[in-house]
Design a protein around this motif. Structure first.
Motif, PDB file in Angstrom:
ATOM      1  N   ILE A 418       0.787  -1.245   0.000  1.00  9.44           N
ATOM      2  CA  ILE A 418       0.000   0.000   0.000  1.00  9.44           C
ATOM      3  C   ILE A 418       0.822   1.300   0.000  1.00  9.44           C
ATOM      4  CG2 ILE A 418      -1.599   1.354   1.453  1.00  9.44           C
ATOM      5  CD1 ILE A 418      -3.173  -1.312   1.791  1.00  9.44           C
ATOM      6  N   PRO A 419       1.904   1.424   0.795  1.00  9.56           N
ATOM      7  CA  PRO A 419       2.618   2.717   0.787  1.00  9.56           C
ATOM      8  C   PRO A 419       3.085   3.165  -0.585  1.00  9.56           C
ATOM      9  CG  PRO A 419       3.358   1.389   2.630  1.00  9.56           C
ATOM     10  CD  PRO A 419       2.469   0.505   1.801  1.00  9.56           C
ATOM     11  N   TRP A 420       3.467   2.204  -1.459  1.00  6.84           N
ATOM     12  CA  TRP A 420       4.036   2.580  -2.759  1.00  6.84           C
ATOM     13  C   TRP A 420       3.059   3.364  -3.618  1.00  6.84           C
ATOM     14  CZ3 TRP A 420       9.024   2.549  -3.278  1.00  6.84           C
ATOM     15  CH2 TRP A 420       9.798   1.632  -2.574  1.00  6.84           C
ATOM     16  N   PHE A 421       1.782   2.923  -3.667  1.00  3.00           N
ATOM     17  CA  PHE A 421       0.877   3.673  -4.548  1.00  3.00           C
ATOM     18  C   PHE A 421       0.018   4.680  -3.791  1.00  3.00           C
ATOM     19  CE2 PHE A 421      -1.339  -0.339  -3.682  1.00  3.00           C
ATOM     20  CZ  PHE A 421      -2.606   0.083  -3.324  1.00  3.00           C
ATOM     21  N   MET A 422      -0.056   4.553  -2.457  1.00  5.17           N
ATOM     22  CA  MET A 422      -0.819   5.532  -1.678  1.00  5.17           C
ATOM     23  C   MET A 422      -0.140   6.908  -1.734  1.00  5.17           C
ATOM     24  SD  MET A 422      -2.398   4.757   2.062  1.00  5.17           S
ATOM     25  CE  MET A 422      -3.899   5.544   2.622  1.00  5.17           C
ATOM     26  N   VAL A 423       1.192   6.900  -1.734  1.00  2.00           N
ATOM     27  CA  VAL A 423       1.950   8.158  -1.819  1.00  2.00           C
ATOM     28  C   VAL A 423       1.632   8.874  -3.126  1.00  2.00           C
ATOM     29  CG1 VAL A 423       4.260   9.189  -1.931  1.00  2.00           C
ATOM     30  CG2 VAL A 423       3.804   7.353  -0.310  1.00  2.00           C
ATOM     31  N   ALA A 424       1.576   8.113  -4.228  1.00  2.00           N
ATOM     32  CA  ALA A 424       1.250   8.712  -5.536  1.00  2.00           C
ATOM     33  C   ALA A 424      -0.153   9.313  -5.515  1.00  2.00           C
ATOM     34  CB  ALA A 424       1.363   7.663  -6.631  1.00  2.00           C
ATOM     35  N   GLU A 425      -1.059   8.728  -4.727  1.00  2.00           N
ATOM     36  CA  GLU A 425      -2.435   9.231  -4.651  1.00  2.00           C
ATOM     37  C   GLU A 425      -2.550  10.480  -3.775  1.00  2.00           C
ATOM     38  OE1 GLU A 425      -4.923   5.105  -5.417  1.00  2.00           O
ATOM     39  OE2 GLU A 425      -4.492   5.665  -3.360  1.00  2.00           O
ATOM     40  N   PHE A 426      -1.568  10.717  -2.924  1.00  5.99           N
ATOM     41  CA  PHE A 426      -1.587  11.918  -2.066  1.00  5.99           C
ATOM     42  C   PHE A 426      -1.274  13.184  -2.868  1.00  5.99           C
ATOM     43  CE2 PHE A 426      -0.196   9.652   2.128  1.00  5.99           C
ATOM     44  CZ  PHE A 426      -1.471   9.141   2.274  1.00  5.99           C
ATOM     45  N   PHE A 427      -0.530  13.038  -3.981  1.00  9.13           N
ATOM     46  CA  PHE A 427       0.042  14.208  -4.656  1.00  9.13           C
ATOM     47  C   PHE A 427      -0.374  14.310  -6.116  1.00  9.13           C
ATOM     48  CE2 PHE A 427       2.866  13.090  -1.184  1.00  9.13           C
ATOM     49  CZ  PHE A 427       3.028  14.307  -0.551  1.00  9.13           C
ATOM     50  N   SER A 428      -0.513  15.539  -6.589  1.00 13.80           N
ATOM     51  CA  SER A 428      -0.819  15.787  -7.994  1.00 13.80           C
ATOM     52  C   SER A 428       0.481  15.873  -8.802  1.00 13.80           C
ATOM     53  CB  SER A 428      -1.625  17.080  -8.126  1.00 13.80           C
ATOM     54  OG  SER A 428      -0.893  18.144  -7.569  1.00 13.80           O
ATOM     55  N   GLN A 429       0.347  16.206 -10.092  1.00 10.31           N
ATOM     56  CA  GLN A 429       1.473  16.155 -11.027  1.00 10.31           C
ATOM     57  C   GLN A 429       2.677  17.006 -10.595  1.00 10.31           C
ATOM     58  OE1 GLN A 429       0.853  14.067 -13.569  1.00 10.31           O
ATOM     59  NE2 GLN A 429       2.845  14.201 -14.535  1.00 10.31           N
ATOM     60  N   GLY A 430       2.421  18.184 -10.041  1.00 12.18           N
ATOM     61  CA  GLY A 430       3.520  19.091  -9.660  1.00 12.18           C
ATOM     62  C   GLY A 430       4.440  18.515  -8.590  1.00 12.18           C
ATOM     63  N   PRO A 431       3.899  18.204  -7.408  1.00  8.61           N
ATOM     64  CA  PRO A 431       4.759  17.700  -6.326  1.00  8.61           C
ATOM     65  C   PRO A 431       5.018  16.191  -6.369  1.00  8.61           C
ATOM     66  CG  PRO A 431       2.539  18.073  -5.490  1.00  8.61           C
ATOM     67  CD  PRO A 431       2.529  18.515  -6.933  1.00  8.61           C
ATOM     68  N   ARG A 432       4.329  15.448  -7.240  1.00  8.09           N
ATOM     69  CA  ARG A 432       4.427  13.983  -7.174  1.00  8.09           C
ATOM     70  C   ARG A 432       5.839  13.434  -7.377  1.00  8.09           C
ATOM     71  NH1 ARG A 432       0.695  11.576 -11.112  1.00  8.09           N
ATOM     72  NH2 ARG A 432      -0.981  12.165  -9.713  1.00  8.09           N
ATOM     73  N   PRO A 433       6.605  13.893  -8.408  1.00  5.26           N
ATOM     74  CA  PRO A 433       7.950  13.322  -8.588  1.00  5.26           C
ATOM     75  C   PRO A 433       8.841  13.494  -7.356  1.00  5.26           C
ATOM     76  CG  PRO A 433       7.299  14.559 -10.529  1.00  5.26           C
ATOM     77  CD  PRO A 433       6.266  14.854  -9.481  1.00  5.26           C
ATOM     78  N   ALA A 434       8.824  14.688  -6.776  1.00  4.27           N
ATOM     79  CA  ALA A 434       9.651  14.936  -5.581  1.00  4.27           C
ATOM     80  C   ALA A 434       9.179  14.085  -4.414  1.00  4.27           C
ATOM     81  CB  ALA A 434       9.598  16.421  -5.204  1.00  4.27           C
TER      82      ALA A 434
END
Length: 524
Positions: A418-434
């Motif tokens: 769960i942590p691997w894809f939950m983090v991606a769901e917390f953030f939009s395109q701008g902050p997601r890579p960082a």
């Protein structure tokens, strides 16, 4: 488009990408089963006399049953100069073995920062192809380690394999997440973890003494990860590039549509294009966010702290102590054939990860994470109780063994995938890579700390070691209960509102874009 369907191209692309995750798992587990064979080879290379070797790890040449035990079972108080030398040899071997295990995580820590960047520079497909060069280099060093100074070649090879796995831990979830239809995002996201645990299981099986875990063939076992690297490189040539990358990063709408048509098996990709167009418009009005800004900007702070805590919970739960040192733990628990018990752990690991693929979209991310952590807390206590009472009650070895199996099961239900894809769901395109970069870095750093320190912690704490992990798991469970929002089926805007509610802040972030796509609190 009423319901997202699974097409042959989508399955092919996901399986091909997951071969990278499979290599990741293979590299995690491969060092475990042949532990005593490699240690005895280190002793041979370093010129340690046979008598000292026996004293170091109770290892008898040509024995297939005797395995080194966890250090706390031995009393190593030196009573003579000879014993002092033996103790020095023991310390050296323990250090070299810890480095052989943990150097992998050092490579992962370094490379985890560059997975997203490489994916943006080259595209997801080419980035995975370039990463495979590292996988092959690491496999070759380990494959030929028997011909030279084996400890140096293995530590170097595992460091380079770690660099590969650090890149892959960002690239594979990113690619799968970008090609998956929205309704299948969670289920396909867990396939990254399923491939990892499959790799762990396969490495344990082929690491059996009568297959490749013998004195003659252990180097082949270590170099075998070259095969999935070559296979993946060939298959990647036939995979479609991520339509999100083509459309949002390169502004190639025609190519993005072509890729989508292959993935969706339909000429009508209007829904996906509309969704990406909206995301691109928001991304262009949303500035790129640096890692420092994630912590200094109050709009992101709550989200990134929760993201990091989820990854820390995954690693500090003690799961990697079991993956890396399960053979030793089972030996300590009095199991006569610990290698087979270790393979049993791998099998349970795989089955419950497969179950989580189906549960994650039905039950919700937060609920599964909490169920998993609560179960692990109880199992860690039983594990320690079993090890403590082992000398008084022989049947306690079975309590420890069952506790380990259940511990792994609960881990794979929630805290594993769960942590691997939950983090991606917390953030939009701008902050997601960082955000993904810093989350992966924290995951690898915690992995390294556990891999390097577990043998020493086990020596210091003795059979009480899993009480320590139980306390850590309990703390993270309480944090999750009070601070982590549910993300299943929610937009960034809804997740943002959840974060504000969790932190007791009713005030929305100042920027409209931030309010819609990310969200956090004004206070932590």
């Amino acid at each position: 488009m009423t319901k997202d369907k699974v097409t042959g191209t989508l399955v092919f692309a996901v399986i091909t990408a997951a071969l990278g995750s499979f290599q990741f798992g293979y590299d995690i587990g491969v060092i475990n089963a042949p532990q005593e064979v490699i240690i005895s080879h280190y002793e041979y290379v370093l010129g340690i006399p046979l008598e000292d070797r026996k004293a170091i790890n109770n290892y008898t040449i040509n024995s297939t049953n005797d395995l080194p035990t966890i250090p706390y079972l031995r009393d190593s108080t030196p009573t003579s100069l000879a014993e002092e030398e033996t103790t020095t040899s023991t310390s050296l071997i323990t250090m070299l073995w810890s480095l052989s295990v943990s150097s992998f995580a050092v490579g992962g820590m370094i490379a985890s920062f560059f997975g997203g960047w490489l994916g943006d520079q080259l595209g997801r497909i080419k980035a995975m192809l370039v990463a495979n060069v590292l996988s092959l280099a690491g496999a070759l060093l380990m494959g030929f380690s028997k011909l030279g100074p084996s400890h140096i070649l293995i530590i170097s090879g595992r460091s380079i394999s770690g660099l590969y796995c650090g890149l892959i831990s960002g690239l594979v979830p990113m690619y799968i997440g970008e090609i998956a239809p929205t309704t299948l995002r969670g289920a396909l996201g867990t396939l990254h973890q399923l491939a990892i645990v499959t790799g762990i299981l396969i490495s344990q099986i082929v690491g059996l003494n009568f297959i490749l875990g013998s004195h003659e063939q252990w180097h082949i076992l270590l170099g075998l990860s070259a095969l999935p690297a070559i296979l993946q490189s060939l298959l990647l040539l036939f995979c479609p590039e991520s339509p999100r990358y083509l459309y949002i990063k390169l502004d190639e709408e025609v190519k993005a549509k072509k890729s989508l048509k292959r993935l969706r098996g339909s000429d009508d990709v209007t829904k996906d294009i509309t969704e990406m167009r909206k995301e691109k418009e928001e991304a262009s009005s949303e500035q790129k966010v640096s890692i420092i800004q994630l912590f200094t900007n109050s709009s992101y702070r709550q989200s990134i702290i929760v993201a990091l805590m989820l990854h820390m919970a995954q690693q500090f739960s003690g799961i990697n102590a079991i993956f890396y040192y399960s053979t030793s733990i089972f030996q300590t628990a009095g199991i006569s054939q610990p290698v087979y018990a270790t393979i049993g752990v791998g099998a349970v690991n795989m089955v419950f990860t497969a179950i989580s693929v189906f549960l994650v979209e039905k039950t919700g991310r937060r609920s599964l994470f909490l169920i998993g952590m609560s179960g692990m807390f109880v199992c860690a206590i039983f594990m320690s109780v079993g090890l403590i009472l082992l000398n008084k009650l022989a049947w306690m070895s079975y309590v420890s063994m069952v506790a380990i199996f259940l511990f792994v099961s609960f881990f794979e239900i929630g805290p594993g995938p769960i942590p691997w894809f939950m983090v991606a769901e917390f953030f939009s395109q701008g902050p997601r890579p960082a955000a993904l970069a810093i989350a992966a870095f924290s995951n690898w750093t915690c992995n390294f700390i556990v891999a390097l320190c577990f043998q020493y912690i086990a020596k210091f704490c003795g059979p009480y070691v899993f009480f320590l992990f139980a306390g850590v798991v309990l703390a993270f469970t309480l944090f999750t209960f009070f601070k982590v929002p549910e993300t299943k089926g929610k937009s960034f805007e809804e997740i943002a509102a959840e974060f504000r509610k969790k932190s007791g802040s009713a005030q929305a972030p100042k920027a409209a874009v931030e309010m819609e796509f990310l969200g956090a609190s004004e206070t932590v």
